[in-house]
Design an enzyme around this catalytic site. Sequence first.
Site, PDB file in Angstrom:
ATOM      1  N   HIS A 128       0.835  -1.202   0.000  1.00 27.25           N
ATOM      2  CA  HIS A 128       0.000   0.000   0.000  1.00 27.25           C
ATOM      3  C   HIS A 128       0.866   1.247   0.000  1.00 27.25           C
ATOM      4  O   HIS A 128       1.954   1.259   0.568  1.00 27.25           O
ATOM      5  CB  HIS A 128      -0.954   0.038   1.211  1.00 27.25           C
ATOM      6  CG  HIS A 128      -0.260  -0.155   2.520  1.00 27.25           C
ATOM      7  ND1 HIS A 128       0.131  -1.404   2.984  1.00 27.25           N
ATOM      8  CD2 HIS A 128       0.150   0.732   3.463  1.00 27.25           C
ATOM      9  CE1 HIS A 128       0.724  -1.267   4.150  1.00 27.25           C
ATOM     10  NE2 HIS A 128       0.761   0.026   4.466  1.00 27.25           N
ATOM     11  N   HIS A 162       0.981   5.163   1.223  1.00 30.93           N
ATOM     12  CA  HIS A 162       0.364   6.161   2.098  1.00 30.93           C
ATOM     13  C   HIS A 162       0.380   7.493   1.351  1.00 30.93           C
ATOM     14  O   HIS A 162       1.440   7.937   0.914  1.00 30.93           O
ATOM     15  CB  HIS A 162       1.189   6.378   3.371  1.00 30.93           C
ATOM     16  CG  HIS A 162       1.211   5.214   4.308  1.00 30.93           C
ATOM     17  ND1 HIS A 162       0.440   5.178   5.452  1.00 30.93           N
ATOM     18  CD2 HIS A 162       1.926   4.063   4.291  1.00 30.93           C
ATOM     19  CE1 HIS A 162       0.694   4.038   6.100  1.00 30.93           C
ATOM     20  NE2 HIS A 162       1.589   3.357   5.423  1.00 30.93           N
TER      21      HIS A 162
HETATM   22  P1  AMP Z   1       1.976   0.299   7.366  1.00 31.21           P
HETATM   23  O1  AMP Z   1       2.542   0.543   8.739  1.00 31.21           O
HETATM   24  O2  AMP Z   1       2.744   0.998   6.275  1.00 31.21           O
HETATM   25  O3  AMP Z   1       1.750  -1.154   7.097  1.00 31.21           O
HETATM   26  O4  AMP Z   1       0.577   1.023   7.357  1.00 31.21           O
HETATM   27  C1  AMP Z   1      -0.623   0.357   7.653  1.00 31.21           C
HETATM   28  C2  AMP Z   1      -1.657   1.428   7.860  1.00 31.21           C
HETATM   29  O5  AMP Z   1      -2.914   0.812   7.813  1.00 31.21           O
HETATM   30  C3  AMP Z   1      -1.541   2.147   9.203  1.00 31.21           C
HETATM   31  O6  AMP Z   1      -1.336   3.546   8.984  1.00 31.21           O
HETATM   32  C4  AMP Z   1      -2.882   1.859   9.890  1.00 31.21           C
HETATM   33  O7  AMP Z   1      -3.381   2.956  10.601  1.00 31.21           O
HETATM   34  C5  AMP Z   1      -3.756   1.494   8.703  1.00 31.21           C
HETATM   35  N1  AMP Z   1      -4.859   0.586   9.006  1.00 31.21           N
HETATM   36  C6  AMP Z   1      -4.797  -0.591   9.675  1.00 31.21           C
HETATM   37  N2  AMP Z   1      -6.018  -1.177   9.713  1.00 31.21           N
HETATM   38  C7  AMP Z   1      -6.865  -0.340   9.066  1.00 31.21           C
HETATM   39  C8  AMP Z   1      -8.265  -0.383   8.767  1.00 31.21           C
HETATM   40  N3  AMP Z   1      -9.048  -1.406   9.163  1.00 31.21           N
HETATM   41  N4  AMP Z   1      -8.801   0.653   8.076  1.00 31.21           N
HETATM   42  C9  AMP Z   1      -8.019   1.677   7.677  1.00 31.21           C
HETATM   43  N5  AMP Z   1      -6.702   1.779   7.922  1.00 31.21           N
HETATM   44  C10 AMP Z   1      -6.121   0.772   8.603  1.00 31.21           C
END
Ligand code: AMP
Length: 129
Positions: A100, A102
């Site tokens: 993903h 950001h």
């Molecule tokens: P990463 O640390 O790059 O893997 O980012 C994962 C992101 O996903 C984090 O910023 C979380 O806040 C976000 N996240 C986790 N679960 C959810 C969810 N159910 N809906 C929206 N965002 C999420």
Amino acid sequence: MEDDCIFCKIIKGEIPAEKVYEDDNFIGILDINPESEGHTLIFPKKHFESFLDMPSSLGSEFVDAIKKVSLGLVREGKAKGFNIVFNVYKVAGQEVPHVHAHIIPRKSDDGCKLKLVGGLRDKKMRSLK
Ligand code: AMP
């Protein structure tokens, strides 16, 4: 699709998310724990663990989706700039093992402290002073 992947569950509609973008192969949702207002995650509907595991052939579509969402945030007056970040693997802070991007909207005085600091770069800068 991976059964125990949060983002695959969101794609299948098994857990709720605030969807802000969708095309044939990508989806954009608001981050549940935002760094700034409008913090959006863009990811492919197909499961790949990280940026490095995703085929490069999806790259230009991925960039298009990131640009569409970012330009939309500018048009809506929600951003003057962005931090666009891929965390790759756990050691670099990747918590969700489904690739993903950001998109973190930035404005002056937005209170967001995100910036590349520290590590070797910071040491080098300090030694130049
Ligand atoms: P990463 O640390 O790059 O893997 O980012 C994962 C992101 O996903 C984090 O910023 C979380 O806040 C976000 N996240 C986790 N679960 C959810 C969810 N159910 N809906 C929206 N965002 C999420």
